[in-house]
Motif scaffolding. Structure first.
Motif, PDB file in Angstrom:
ATOM      1  N   UNK A 117      -9.228 -12.440  21.921  1.00 57.27           N
ATOM      2  CA  UNK A 117      -9.363 -11.605  20.727  1.00 57.27           C
ATOM      3  C   UNK A 117      -7.982 -11.434  20.109  1.00 57.27           C
ATOM      4  N   UNK A 118      -7.961 -11.128  18.826  1.00 54.91           N
ATOM      5  CA  UNK A 118      -6.714 -10.968  18.088  1.00 54.91           C
ATOM      6  C   UNK A 118      -6.568  -9.538  17.593  1.00 54.91           C
ATOM      7  N   UNK A 119      -5.350  -9.043  17.552  1.00 52.27           N
ATOM      8  CA  UNK A 119      -5.048  -7.758  16.917  1.00 52.27           C
ATOM      9  C   UNK A 119      -4.065  -8.035  15.777  1.00 52.27           C
ATOM     10  N   UNK A 120      -4.478  -7.688  14.571  1.00 50.68           N
ATOM     11  CA  UNK A 120      -3.610  -7.798  13.399  1.00 50.68           C
ATOM     12  C   UNK A 120      -3.186  -6.398  12.995  1.00 50.68           C
ATOM     13  N   UNK A 121      -1.890  -6.156  12.968  1.00 48.36           N
ATOM     14  CA  UNK A 121      -1.375  -4.841  12.595  1.00 48.36           C
ATOM     15  C   UNK A 121      -1.030  -4.871  11.110  1.00 48.36           C
ATOM     16  N   UNK A 122      -1.823  -4.164  10.310  1.00 48.78           N
ATOM     17  CA  UNK A 122      -1.647  -4.120   8.868  1.00 48.78           C
ATOM     18  C   UNK A 122      -0.857  -2.876   8.470  1.00 48.78           C
ATOM     19  N   UNK A 123       0.080  -3.039   7.531  1.00 49.02           N
ATOM     20  CA  UNK A 123       0.922  -1.926   7.091  1.00 49.02           C
ATOM     21  C   UNK A 123       1.007  -1.898   5.565  1.00 49.02           C
ATOM     22  N   UNK A 152       9.195  -1.780   9.407  1.00 49.70           N
ATOM     23  CA  UNK A 152       8.291  -1.454   8.299  1.00 49.70           C
ATOM     24  C   UNK A 152       7.940   0.033   8.296  1.00 49.70           C
ATOM     25  N   UNK A 153       7.791   0.620   9.483  1.00 48.44           N
ATOM     26  CA  UNK A 153       7.503   2.055   9.572  1.00 48.44           C
ATOM     27  C   UNK A 153       8.660   2.878   9.029  1.00 48.44           C
ATOM     28  N   UNK A 154       9.858   2.450   9.297  1.00 47.76           N
ATOM     29  CA  UNK A 154      11.020   3.158   8.772  1.00 47.76           C
ATOM     30  C   UNK A 154      11.031   3.086   7.246  1.00 47.76           C
ATOM     31  N   UNK A 155      10.711   1.917   6.722  1.00 45.94           N
ATOM     32  CA  UNK A 155      10.665   1.754   5.271  1.00 45.94           C
ATOM     33  C   UNK A 155       9.540   2.591   4.666  1.00 45.94           C
ATOM     34  N   UNK A 156       8.415   2.684   5.363  1.00 39.54           N
ATOM     35  CA  UNK A 156       7.311   3.537   4.886  1.00 39.54           C
ATOM     36  C   UNK A 156       7.771   4.989   4.792  1.00 39.54           C
ATOM     37  N   UNK A 157       8.464   5.448   5.820  1.00 31.51           N
ATOM     38  CA  UNK A 157       8.902   6.845   5.858  1.00 31.51           C
ATOM     39  C   UNK A 157       9.954   7.140   4.794  1.00 31.51           C
ATOM     40  N   UNK A 158      10.614   6.072   4.317  1.00 30.55           N
ATOM     41  CA  UNK A 158      11.623   6.263   3.282  1.00 30.55           C
ATOM     42  C   UNK A 158      11.061   6.204   1.874  1.00 30.55           C
TER      43      UNK A 158
END
Length: 257
Positions: free
Chosen positions: A124-130, A250-256
Motif C-alpha cells: 500500500x502507498x501513503x501520499x502526504x499531501x500539503x 513545507x510545514x514550516x512554510x505553512x506556519x509562516x
C-alpha cells in the motif's frame, strides 16, 4: 478541533466527484445483506470500523473452499484475531458482542482490492499531501510492504508486519521499472492523491491529508482511505531522510503563511 472524517463520509464524497469516482473500491454500510453480497461478489471483503485507525477494528473476510467463512484482522484494541466459522452470523456476533444491549459499532464493508507486487507481497502507498500558498503539493510518498511476521490479511502498517520503503525503491526492486515507467506511475499516484485532497478539502478543510492507496493488477492507483490528521513517522523510518525533511520544511512554510 478538527472535524472527524469517517470512512463512510469520505467514500460518499469521493464517489460523487468525477475526479475520484473511478479510483475507489466499492463500499457500503455494514449489514448482513451487504456483507453476503460482497463475499459473493469479490475474492474477499474488508469490514472496517468507521472511525478507528492504525489497523484497528478491521477484518479481511472471505469464504473458504469448504464453505466456511474466515476472518483475519485486529480488534478495536488492536489484538490480532483469526478464525473460521460456519456462518457469517457467527462473524457478526463476534463483531457486535454487545448487540443485545443495544450497543452497536459503526462499520463499513469494502471490496478487497488485490494490491500485490509481482512476487505476491501485499503493498500500500501513503501520499502526504500539503496545502501551501493555495496549491496542493505532494510532500512525499512511501510504500508499506509485507515482511516477515505479516499475517496475510492485507492490513499493512509499521505495527502490522510491514516495512517502509520509498515508492522509487518499490517500483525499481519489485517491478523492475525503468526511470520513464517509474515517473509515469508516480505521476499518476500523485494525480489521484491530489484529486482526493481537493475533493475532501471542500467539505473537511485541512492543510494536510494522508492518502492511502493500493495498486491494482493494472497498476492503477485505488484510494483506500483519507486521513485528515496524518502523522509523518512513517517517512522518518525511510533510509532516505530527504522526503521527511521536505514535509517538515513545507510545514514550516505553512506556519509562516
Amino acid at each position: 478541533m478538527k472535524q472527524q472524517l469517517g470512512k463512510w463520509k469520505q467514500y460518499l464524497l469521493l464517489r460523487k466527484n468525477p475526479l475520484t469516482a473511478n479510483s475507489i473500491p466499492r463500499t457500503a454500510l455494514y449489514n448482513m445483506t451487504n456483507l453476503k453480497d460482497f463475499i459473493n461478489s469479490f475474492d474477499y471483503a474488508y469490514v472496517k470500523h468507521d472511525t478507528t485507525g492504525q489497523g484497528r477494528a478491521i477484518y479481511k473476510v472471505f469464504q473458504r473452499e469448504d464453505g466456511r467463512y474466515c476472518y483475519d484482522g485486529y480488534s478495536i484494541q488492536g489484538v490480532p484475531i483469526s478464525n473460521c466459522v460456519k456462518t457469517l452470523e457467527n462473524f457478526h456476533q463476534m463483531l457486535h458482542p454487545f448487540e443485545r444491549l443495544g450497543r452497536m459499532g459503526n462499520y463499513i464493508v469494502q471490496e478487497g482490492v488485490l494490491s500485490f507486487t509481482p512476487q505476491g507481497l501485499p503493498v500500500s502507498l501513503r501520499v502526504h499531501m500539503q496545502l501551501l500558498k493555495g496549491k496542493w503539493l505532494v510532500g512525499g510518498i512511501n510504500a508499506s510492504i509485507g515482511t516477515v511476521g505479516y499475517l496475510g490479511n492485507g492490513i499493512l502498517n509499521s505495527h502490522r508486519g510491514s516495512a517502509k520503503i520509498t515508492i522509487d525503491e518499490l517500483l525499481s526492486a519489485h517491478w523492475q521499472m525503468d526511470e520513464a515507467e517509474k515517473k509515469r506511475i508516480i505521476k499518476e499516484v500523485g494525480k489521484v492523491a491530489t484529486s482526493a485532497a481537493k475533493v475532501i478539502a471542500e467539505h473537511v478543510p485541512s492543510r494536510e491529508y494522508g492518502i492511502d492507496l493500493g495498486l491494482n493488477a493494472h497498476l492503477k492507483p485505488i484510494i483506500f482511505e483519507v486521513n485528515n490528521t496524518p502523522g509523518i513517522s512513517g517517512f522518518a523510518k525511510l533510509e532516505d531522510k530527504s522526503i521527511w525533511r521536505k514535509i517538515v520544511e513545507n510545514r514550516k512554510l505553512q506556519n509562516g503563511e
